[in-house]
Write an enzyme that holds these catalytic residues in place. Structure first.
Site, PDB file in Angstrom:
ATOM      1  N   HIS A 197     -19.726  20.257  -0.385  1.00  0.00           N
ATOM      2  CA  HIS A 197     -19.364  21.427  -1.191  1.00  0.00           C
ATOM      3  C   HIS A 197     -20.580  22.111  -1.803  1.00  0.00           C
ATOM      4  O   HIS A 197     -20.483  23.250  -2.262  1.00  0.00           O
ATOM      5  CB  HIS A 197     -18.345  21.039  -2.277  1.00  0.00           C
ATOM      6  CG  HIS A 197     -18.906  20.261  -3.427  1.00  0.00           C
ATOM      7  ND1 HIS A 197     -18.787  18.888  -3.541  1.00  0.00           N
ATOM      8  CD2 HIS A 197     -19.585  20.650  -4.532  1.00  0.00           C
ATOM      9  CE1 HIS A 197     -19.343  18.482  -4.655  1.00  0.00           C
ATOM     10  NE2 HIS A 197     -19.852  19.529  -5.269  1.00  0.00           N
ATOM     11  N   ASP A 253     -16.865  14.970   2.129  1.00  0.00           N
ATOM     12  CA  ASP A 253     -17.738  15.720   1.216  1.00  0.00           C
ATOM     13  C   ASP A 253     -19.207  15.322   1.371  1.00  0.00           C
ATOM     14  O   ASP A 253     -19.913  15.128   0.381  1.00  0.00           O
ATOM     15  CB  ASP A 253     -17.288  15.549  -0.241  1.00  0.00           C
ATOM     16  CG  ASP A 253     -17.884  16.622  -1.153  1.00  0.00           C
ATOM     17  OD1 ASP A 253     -18.286  17.680  -0.635  1.00  0.00           O
ATOM     18  OD2 ASP A 253     -17.961  16.398  -2.374  1.00  0.00           O
ATOM     19  N   SER A 283     -24.080  16.989  -8.281  1.00  0.00           N
ATOM     20  CA  SER A 283     -23.395  16.759  -7.009  1.00  0.00           C
ATOM     21  C   SER A 283     -24.396  16.595  -5.865  1.00  0.00           C
ATOM     22  O   SER A 283     -25.292  17.417  -5.683  1.00  0.00           O
ATOM     23  CB  SER A 283     -22.469  17.934  -6.689  1.00  0.00           C
ATOM     24  OG  SER A 283     -21.402  17.999  -7.596  1.00  0.00           O
TER      25      SER A 283
END
Length: 448
Positions: free
Chosen positions: A107, A137, A214
């Site tokens: 993402h 992911d 992230s």
């Protein structure tokens, strides 16, 4: 004794006392620093150079007015005024291998037109997206510069201790190379990240993780990668989640597949349990006498310490290369030579038409450059009543992703669709070029 000699003796004695005092003070400072040093300090100092800040930029540049929807690829293109739109997002990542392969969250880089990684010394490098797996992911980037980069050591996540110390390094809210620490709060957690997507088997930690973390590493007290930070609970404090490193190990062979990327059949499957074990030997590998259970030690005299070493090395292999392997079978050292075999390339254009009702062509270099794409596939016609027609695809849309892969040419399309059977669901991401912007659509089609 003369007064000059006496003064010199006194000066030497005084200097000795001062030096002694300084030596004691320096020793005391060193002792204080040693007592302050914790595993978190050691891990940060050892690993920070392999952690990167990722800037993902999406750039839209169009000419307006002069043409309607989905006619970007008419030639010659109408003249008009140019508008440029950019959108930038930040995330974290880490160097997986010294060749410049970087891992981050899918993402973080999805839909990006350009990528840049920044290291702890503030050096910046352009990167390209190599593979993406949105269901897990995870994404792999390749730094374009040919430099040996510091890389993290991959650990394991099947032996986690609930309560053990963990360290996160990343770029939360743009604060570059921030370190936080905590513990493993729980294992095997499930988190819904979207209405249609659930991540399973996650590590839960109370190490502070914020937007921008992230894709960054979660490390144990030995400085080994045990997870990839991916999500937080926005309605809670100190509840963060990381993808286990064992998940990364599991999907990397397909993400970096030599069968797809180089269209070569080697016939090896590996696992890592402290050593690199052969789990499957078929085709050329079986013909070379390699057996499941063999331990792989080196390829072409290059040591294979972890399974990732093999997968990265295979990306350098050409069809004419021979692979000289040194292996261990029981207590015996053996050698084998694998001769890769070329894999026939399926007809990508034909498969798109047969399975989904799409007629496609490869983008011309000028078209790819205008969209800042490496290669690319454009839809030229849609069969009425076909899966593509029911999905709403139109001529002029650009196919930028099929399944978890990024096709750059029709050969890629053929390899991606070769094993798709009637009734299989296949995800597509397309760009629709409109009069003053690009719309991005994600859809799933059922093959016929």
């Amino acid at each position: 004794m003369s007064s000059n000699v006496m003064r010199r003796v006194q000066w030497i004695l005084a200097a000795g006392v001062v030096c002694g005092i300084m030596t004691v003070a320096q020793a005391d400072d060193a002792g204080r620093l040693a007592r302050r040093r914790t595993p978190v300090v050691d891990v940060f100092e050892t690993c920070k150079d392999a952690v990167v800040n990722i800037t993902a930029t999406q750039v839209f540049e169009t000419t307006v007015p002069s043409f309607g929807l989905f006619d970007f690829f008419e030639s010659p293109r109408p003249q008009g005024r140019t508008r440029r739109y950019t959108s930038t997002s930040l995330g974290s990542g880490f160097v997986l291998h010294a060749d410049g392969y970087v891992v981050t969250n899918a993402h973080v880089v999805a839909q990006a037109a350009s990528l840049k990684v920044v290291f702890a010394d503030n050096s910046e490098h352009d990167a390209e997206l190599v593979a993406i797996d949105e269901s897990n992911d995870l994404a792999v980037l390749k730094v374009r510069d040919k430099v040996d980069f510091p890389a993290l050591t991959l650990g394991r996540s099947d032996d986690l201790l609930i309560g053990e110390t963990v360290i996160a390094i990343g770029n939360p809210l743009g604060y570059q190379h921030t370190v936080t620490s905590g513990i493993v709060s729980a294992a095997d957690r499930e988190v819904r990240v979207r209405d249609d997507r659930v991540l399973e088997g996650l590590i839960q930690t109370d190490a502070s993780i914020n937007k921008g973390n992230s894709g960054g590493p979660l490390l144990n007290a030995l400085g080994e990668l045990i997870g990839i930070n991916t999500a937080i609970r926005g309605d809670a404090q100190n509840i963060g989640f990381a993808i286990p490193v064992d998940t990364l190990r599991k999907i990397l062979p397909d993400m970096l597949s030599i069968e797809r990327r180089k269209r070569l059949n080697i016939g090896l499957r590996l696992s890592w349990r402290g050593k690199v074990y052969i789990t499957e030997a078929t085709g050329p590998a079986a013909e070379a006498g390699i057996e499941p259970g063999d331990i792989l030690l080196s390829v072409n005299d290059l040591p294979i310490v972890q399974d990732i070493d093999y997968h990265i090395l295979m990306l350098r292999v050409d069809a004419s290369d021979e692979l000289r392997l040194q292996l261990q079978r029981n207590d015996e050292s053996i050698r084998a030579t694998i001769r890769p075999k070329a894999i026939p390339v399926p007809n990508g254009r034909q498969l798109m038409r047969e399975k989904f009702g799409l007629t496609v062509r490869q983008l011309e270099p000028r078209e790819s450059k205008a969209l800042d794409l490496t290669g690319g596939i454009v839809i030229t016609a849609v069969e009425p009543g076909s899966p593509a027609d029911r999905t709403g695809f139109k001529p002029g849309m650009v196919v930028v992703q099929i399944g978890q892969q990024l096709p750059t040419d029709l050969d890629d399309v053929g390899l991606l669709l070769e094993h798709v059977q009637p009734g299989d669901q296949v995800g597509f991401r397309v760009w629709a070029i409109r009069s003053n912007f690009i719309s991005i659509y994600t859809a799933t089609m059922i093959a016929r």
